[in-house]
Design a protein around this motif. Structure first.
Motif, mmCIF file in Angstrom:
data_model
loop_
_atom_site.group_PDB
_atom_site.id
_atom_site.type_symbol
_atom_site.label_atom_id
_atom_site.label_comp_id
_atom_site.label_asym_id
_atom_site.label_seq_id
_atom_site.Cartn_x
_atom_site.Cartn_y
_atom_site.Cartn_z
ATOM 1 N N ARG A 44 0.846 -1.190 0.000
ATOM 2 C CA ARG A 44 0.000 0.000 0.000
ATOM 3 C C ARG A 44 0.884 1.243 0.000
ATOM 4 O O ARG A 44 1.759 1.398 0.847
ATOM 5 N N VAL A 45 0.645 2.126 -0.955
ATOM 6 C CA VAL A 45 1.441 3.342 -1.106
ATOM 7 C C VAL A 45 0.500 4.536 -1.073
ATOM 8 O O VAL A 45 -0.488 4.586 -1.804
ATOM 9 N N VAL A 46 0.824 5.502 -0.211
ATOM 10 C CA VAL A 46 0.015 6.709 -0.074
ATOM 11 C C VAL A 46 0.724 7.874 -0.756
ATOM 12 O O VAL A 46 1.920 8.098 -0.563
ATOM 13 N N ASP A 47 -0.029 8.616 -1.538
ATOM 14 C CA ASP A 47 0.489 9.784 -2.253
ATOM 15 C C ASP A 47 -0.314 11.004 -1.800
ATOM 16 O O ASP A 47 -1.473 11.162 -2.175
ATOM 17 N N PRO A 48 0.265 11.904 -1.001
ATOM 18 C CA PRO A 48 -0.511 13.031 -0.466
ATOM 19 C C PRO A 48 -0.760 14.162 -1.450
ATOM 20 O O PRO A 48 -1.610 15.017 -1.199
ATOM 21 N N TYR A 49 -0.029 14.184 -2.569
ATOM 22 C CA TYR A 49 -0.137 15.326 -3.482
ATOM 23 C C TYR A 49 -0.440 14.897 -4.916
ATOM 24 O O TYR A 49 -0.021 15.555 -5.868
ATOM 25 N N ARG A 50 -1.190 13.828 -5.082
ATOM 26 C CA ARG A 50 -1.541 13.356 -6.422
ATOM 27 C C ARG A 50 -2.280 14.445 -7.213
ATOM 28 O O ARG A 50 -2.166 14.501 -8.447
ATOM 29 N N TRP A 51 -3.015 15.295 -6.507
ATOM 30 C CA TRP A 51 -3.811 16.316 -7.195
ATOM 31 C C TRP A 51 -2.953 17.259 -8.037
ATOM 32 O O TRP A 51 -3.455 17.883 -8.977
ATOM 33 N N MET A 52 -1.668 17.344 -7.720
ATOM 34 C CA MET A 52 -0.794 18.254 -8.460
ATOM 35 C C MET A 52 -0.492 17.783 -9.875
ATOM 36 O O MET A 52 0.033 18.555 -10.686
ATOM 37 N N GLU A 53 -0.798 16.552 -10.193
ATOM 38 C CA GLU A 53 -0.434 15.998 -11.494
ATOM 39 C C GLU A 53 -1.308 16.528 -12.634
ATOM 40 O O GLU A 53 -1.075 16.195 -13.794
ATOM 41 N N THR A 54 -2.297 17.324 -12.326
ATOM 42 C CA THR A 54 -3.103 17.988 -13.358
ATOM 43 C C THR A 54 -2.447 19.320 -13.666
ATOM 44 O O THR A 54 -2.595 20.303 -12.929
ATOM 45 N N SER A 55 -1.690 19.356 -14.764
ATOM 46 C CA SER A 55 -0.818 20.502 -15.035
ATOM 47 C C SER A 55 -1.580 21.793 -15.274
ATOM 48 O O SER A 55 -1.051 22.886 -15.045
ATOM 49 N N ASP A 56 -2.828 21.723 -15.758
ATOM 50 C CA ASP A 56 -3.580 22.941 -16.032
ATOM 51 C C ASP A 56 -4.489 23.333 -14.874
ATOM 52 O O ASP A 56 -5.372 24.173 -15.015
ATOM 53 N N SER A 57 -4.259 22.757 -13.695
ATOM 54 C CA SER A 57 -5.074 23.049 -12.522
ATOM 55 C C SER A 57 -4.843 24.489 -12.057
ATOM 56 O O SER A 57 -3.699 24.887 -11.782
ATOM 57 N N PRO A 58 -5.897 25.312 -11.936
ATOM 58 C CA PRO A 58 -5.730 26.669 -11.410
ATOM 59 C C PRO A 58 -5.127 26.675 -10.011
ATOM 60 O O PRO A 58 -4.336 27.563 -9.675
ATOM 61 N N GLU A 59 -5.503 25.689 -9.205
ATOM 62 C CA GLU A 59 -4.958 25.613 -7.849
ATOM 63 C C GLU A 59 -3.448 25.391 -7.884
ATOM 64 O O GLU A 59 -2.696 26.026 -7.128
ATOM 65 N N LEU A 60 -2.991 24.497 -8.760
ATOM 66 C CA LEU A 60 -1.553 24.243 -8.859
ATOM 67 C C LEU A 60 -0.823 25.479 -9.373
ATOM 68 O O LEU A 60 0.238 25.846 -8.852
ATOM 69 N N LYS A 61 -1.390 26.138 -10.382
ATOM 70 C CA LYS A 61 -0.749 27.325 -10.933
ATOM 71 C C LYS A 61 -0.614 28.411 -9.873
ATOM 72 O O LYS A 61 0.430 29.082 -9.771
ATOM 73 N N GLU A 62 -1.643 28.580 -9.072
ATOM 74 C CA GLU A 62 -1.589 29.584 -8.009
ATOM 75 C C GLU A 62 -0.538 29.202 -6.966
ATOM 76 O O GLU A 62 0.213 30.059 -6.480
ATOM 77 N N TRP A 63 -0.472 27.923 -6.616
ATOM 78 C CA TRP A 63 0.512 27.463 -5.626
ATOM 79 C C TRP A 63 1.930 27.616 -6.167
ATOM 80 O O TRP A 63 2.827 28.065 -5.439
ATOM 81 N N LEU A 64 2.148 27.266 -7.435
ATOM 82 C CA LEU A 64 3.466 27.434 -8.045
ATOM 83 C C LEU A 64 3.879 28.896 -8.052
ATOM 84 O O LEU A 64 5.039 29.227 -7.775
ATOM 85 N N LYS A 65 2.936 29.786 -8.359
ATOM 86 C CA LYS A 65 3.263 31.213 -8.357
ATOM 87 C C LYS A 65 3.634 31.681 -6.963
ATOM 88 O O LYS A 65 4.590 32.454 -6.774
ATOM 89 N N GLY A 66 2.888 31.216 -5.967
ATOM 90 C CA GLY A 66 3.201 31.584 -4.600
ATOM 91 C C GLY A 66 4.571 31.088 -4.177
ATOM 92 O O GLY A 66 5.336 31.807 -3.520
ATOM 93 N N GLN A 67 4.898 29.857 -4.557
ATOM 94 C CA GLN A 67 6.220 29.303 -4.262
ATOM 95 C C GLN A 67 7.304 30.104 -4.977
ATOM 96 O O GLN A 67 8.346 30.440 -4.395
ATOM 97 N N SER A 68 7.069 30.398 -6.249
ATOM 98 C CA SER A 68 8.052 31.134 -7.042
ATOM 99 C C SER A 68 8.299 32.521 -6.468
ATOM 100 O O SER A 68 9.447 32.966 -6.340
#
Length: 731
Positions: A44-68
């Protein structure tokens, strides 16, 4: 006291304070945790951030910008970074660089990387002593898709035209094929989309008439994960269908019902000058070609070429070593029964590999490449690091060594089967690039003068080649650059670079980079590991670090780091490890297994969550190298090598700077995003985990300015973490 000594004295004397942690209120944005659980053959393998694999996700883009934004603010608070960048810029401006030389009769085409220009330009000379002429400056091709770069070019057989692959914003998979009129130094109307424009590409082959060519293209409108699937080779006439619409397919996926080609295969056709035959290949990132085919050139324009298969994956023909044709003889490098490779000769009129002759036997050195010229076959050898060159005249049995002017590596071996001699690009760790002309008949190797001498002075830098002892007793090569006379007292800041994948040696071979002097003159040590997985000692060395043996790459990297500490080059408080692309497994694994050994790490576009790599655009073609989760063996290999899965809560991890370009088709940004989020959530220490995001690059650094900025960010980050008082961020 010289420049190197002045900087080194100040640096060693000043390293007396611990690094300054960021204020508590300063933190990058936290990532949402949404665990996804998978069962792989009972594990059994748990992946806490699988949601990030959607490259066009607005949530991911916002998080990447915040990190950057957070990373940019943090690094800009290091006041000494500006002076460091100015020194890096000064060194990088010290010389232009010639590479990628291609001959077409008496004409020579090549890239020139001029530090005053944002991207490399394509140049031409008529003869070795001819005047240099600019053919194309990609920087002039401005679009909303980002800066333009030329990844590859192929001249026509008469040298009148050049096909070139152009990418925008680093998106190599969405390139355009353009054609240059050499006499007028201008682009024709041809603009063929959906081609691979990456720097290792060569997606076109000219017919003998120089009025038509074959080119490799991907279908339009494929889903993100399959953009580089189902490639076909099409046939194009200059001036007809200038957008490529209607060009007939002559080879590739689904073209010939008699030739079954899987959708993941990259298909390519090559048309050698002075031959009646065309060669087609099926390629992945594996060291072996999946297939080699031959057809009469005369059949290509009809769109009904009859391809005969010469070799399959089981014949172990090397993909990186070139396929060369002389008359009706095909020369191929094979590892079958020869882990350091041998050269086979096949008659294209009767293409039967069972009756192939051995043209060059296996020796103690590894055969890296071959190139056919009018005066014979040139053979490029390597033995751990330095290159060797041999010449086999046509009709003779023994290849003779060609004396080279210094010990170094040959990165470019260029010939034309219609003309004698060869062109070399050669360099070393402390020896600048030089372009050499080889006249084997006269036993003469001469400097062409094309490469201006570098102004960066490496005379105070010493190169050392040593062996580290691996975890299983294997000796691991390690290259070390350090200033001459440096005291080995554990005080030096040290950066260890590691890769080890695909059986290639190019990423770790001796090479010259003037910018490194900005690190070494501050008392720094620059080291390059040569772990298993690379090609330093042939295919056995490669297979010692792939799939189920991939952890050897990680442990070999750790062994090299321990060597630097044990021999007092540095200490764990001043040691960093860096890896890029597949090197992400080495660097991520090193800090996961031995977080106590490093103060910091740089992870550039690094492969991190290998369990999910198959879902990437390039994932399926990487299965031969890393494995697949569809089999128990493949799963266990990928799970063991995955840095992302080895991160543990409550561990004081080193400081890590992770870097990604949002247009990267090879290692998508979500790989670095997931690794950054996991490390930020897991670490119990005060050292920062930063994610650096570029919006106008892909897998590589991009323009000259972007490259210099990247290097300044990396080294300022490391010096901050090593406690250099000049590089502590202001509050």
């Amino acid at each position: 006291m010289g420049t190197v000594e002045r900087f080194a004295f100040f640096f060693v004397a000043a390293l007396v304070v611990p690094f300054t942690a960021l204020p508590e209120e300063s933190a990058p944005p936290k990532a949402r945790v949404a665990p996804v659980e998978n069962d792989y053959f009972g594990t059994r393998v748990v992946d806490p951030y699988r949601w990030m694999e959607t490259s066009d996700s607005p949530e991911l883009k916002e998080w990447l910008k915040g990190q950057s934004d957070f990373t940019r603010r943090t690094l800009d608070r290091i006041e000494a970074r500006k002076a460091l960048q100015e020194r890096i810029h000064q060194l990088n401006q010290s010389t232009s660089e010639v590479y990628g030389i291609v001959r077409s009769n008496a004409r020579y085409f090549y890239f020139r990387s001029d530090p005053a220009r944002p991207v490399p330009q394509i140049m031409v000379r008529d003869g070795i002593d001819g005047a240099e002429k600019l053919l194309l400056d990609p920087a002039t091709l401005v679009t909303s898709a980002g800066h333009a770069e030329a990844g590859w070019f192929v001249p026509s057989s008469d040298g009148r035209f050049v096909a070139v692959g152009i990418s925008y914003g680093g998106a190599e998979e969405a390139g355009h094929l353009r054609v240059i009129d050499v006499e007028r130094a201008r682009l024709l109307d041809e603009d063929l989309p959906q081609i691979w424009a990456g720097e290792e590409g060569e997606g076109a082959a000219w017919m003998p008439d120089s009025q038509s060519f074959a080119y490799t293209q991907f279908p339009a409108n494929q889903v993100e994960q399959e953009k580089i699937f189902r490639s076909q080779v099409h046939f194009h006439h200059l001036g007809h269908n200038t957008d490529g619409n209607g060009d007939p397919a002559i080879f590739g996926f689904g073209v010939d019902p008699q030739i079954a080609i899987s959708k993941e295969i990259f298909n390519l056709v090559r048309i050698p000058p002075a031959s009646e035959y065309a060669i087609a290949t099926n390629q992945t990132v594996d060291v072996d070609l999946a297939g080699v085919y031959v057809a009469p050139i005369a059949e290509l324009s009809s769109g009904r070429a009859h391809w005969i298969r010469i070799a399959s994956i089981d014949d172990q023909i090397q993909a990186n070593a070139n396929l060369e044709v002389h008359g009706r003889d095909l020369y191929m490098v094979s590892r079958k029964g020869a882990s350091r490779f041998r050269v086979l000769r096949v008659d294209l009129a009767h293409p039967d590999l069972r009756h192939a002759e051995v043209a060059v036997e296996q020796s103690g050195a590894v055969i890296e490449k071959i190139a056919a010229a009018a005066d014979g076959l040139y053979v490029l050898d390597l033995d751990r690091g330095p290159s060797g060159l041999r010449h086999l005249p046509w009709g003779e049995k023994e290849a003779r060594a060609v004396a080279l002017p210094f010990v170094g590596s040959i990165r470019n071996l260029s010939t034309d089967p219609r003309t004698p001699g060869a062109m070399l690009r050669m360099r070393g760790w402390t020896h600048p690039n030089v372009i050499l002309a080889v006249d084997a008949a006269a036993a003469k190797v001469s400097d062409t003068g094309w490469q201006p001498p570098a102004k960066a002075d490496f005379s105070g830098v010493e190169e050392r080649e040593v062996m580290a002892v691996g975890h299983d007793g294997t000796l691991i090569p390690l290259s070390i650059l350090v200033r001459k006379g440096a005291q080995l007292d554990g005080s030096h800041p040290a950066l260890l670079d590691s890769y080890g994948a695909y059986g290639v040696f190019g990423t770790a071979e001796p090479n010259f980079n003037a910018m490194r002097l900005a690190w070494i003159e501050r008392g720094g040590v620059f080291a390059i590991a040569h772990p298993r997985g690379g090609g330093e000692f042939g295919e056995d060395w490669h297979r010692g670090g792939m799939q189920l043996t991939k952890l050897n790459t990680v442990f070999d990297t750790i062994a090299c780091a321990e060597y630097l500490v044990d021999h007092r080059y540095t200490s764990p408080k001043r040691l960093a490890v860096r890896g890029a692309s597949a090197g992400g497994i080495a660097v991520g694994g090193a800090i996961a297994w031995r977080p106590d050994l490093f103060a910091a790490a740089i992870d550039h576009a690094g492969e991190s969550d290998t369990l999910r790599a198959e879902t990437e655009m390039t994932g399926p073609v990487n299965i031969p190298e890393f494995g697949t989760t569809t089999t128990p063996e493949g799963f266990h290999a990928l799970y063991a090598m995955s840095p992302y899965q080895k991160v543990r809560d409550g561990v004081a991890y080193p400081a890590v700077l992770l870097e990604t370009g949002v247009n990267d088709p090879r290692v998508p940004s979500w790989q670095m995003a997931k690794m950054a989020a996991r490390l930020q959530a897991a670490t119990s220490g005060e050292r920062p985990i930063l994610l650096r995001v570029e919006t106008d690059t892909g897998h590589f650094a991009g323009t000259t300015e972007q490259t210099e900025q990247l290097r300044a960010d990396e080294w300022a980050f490391l010096l901050w973490q090593f406690g250099d008082p000049q590089f502590q961020p202001s509050r």
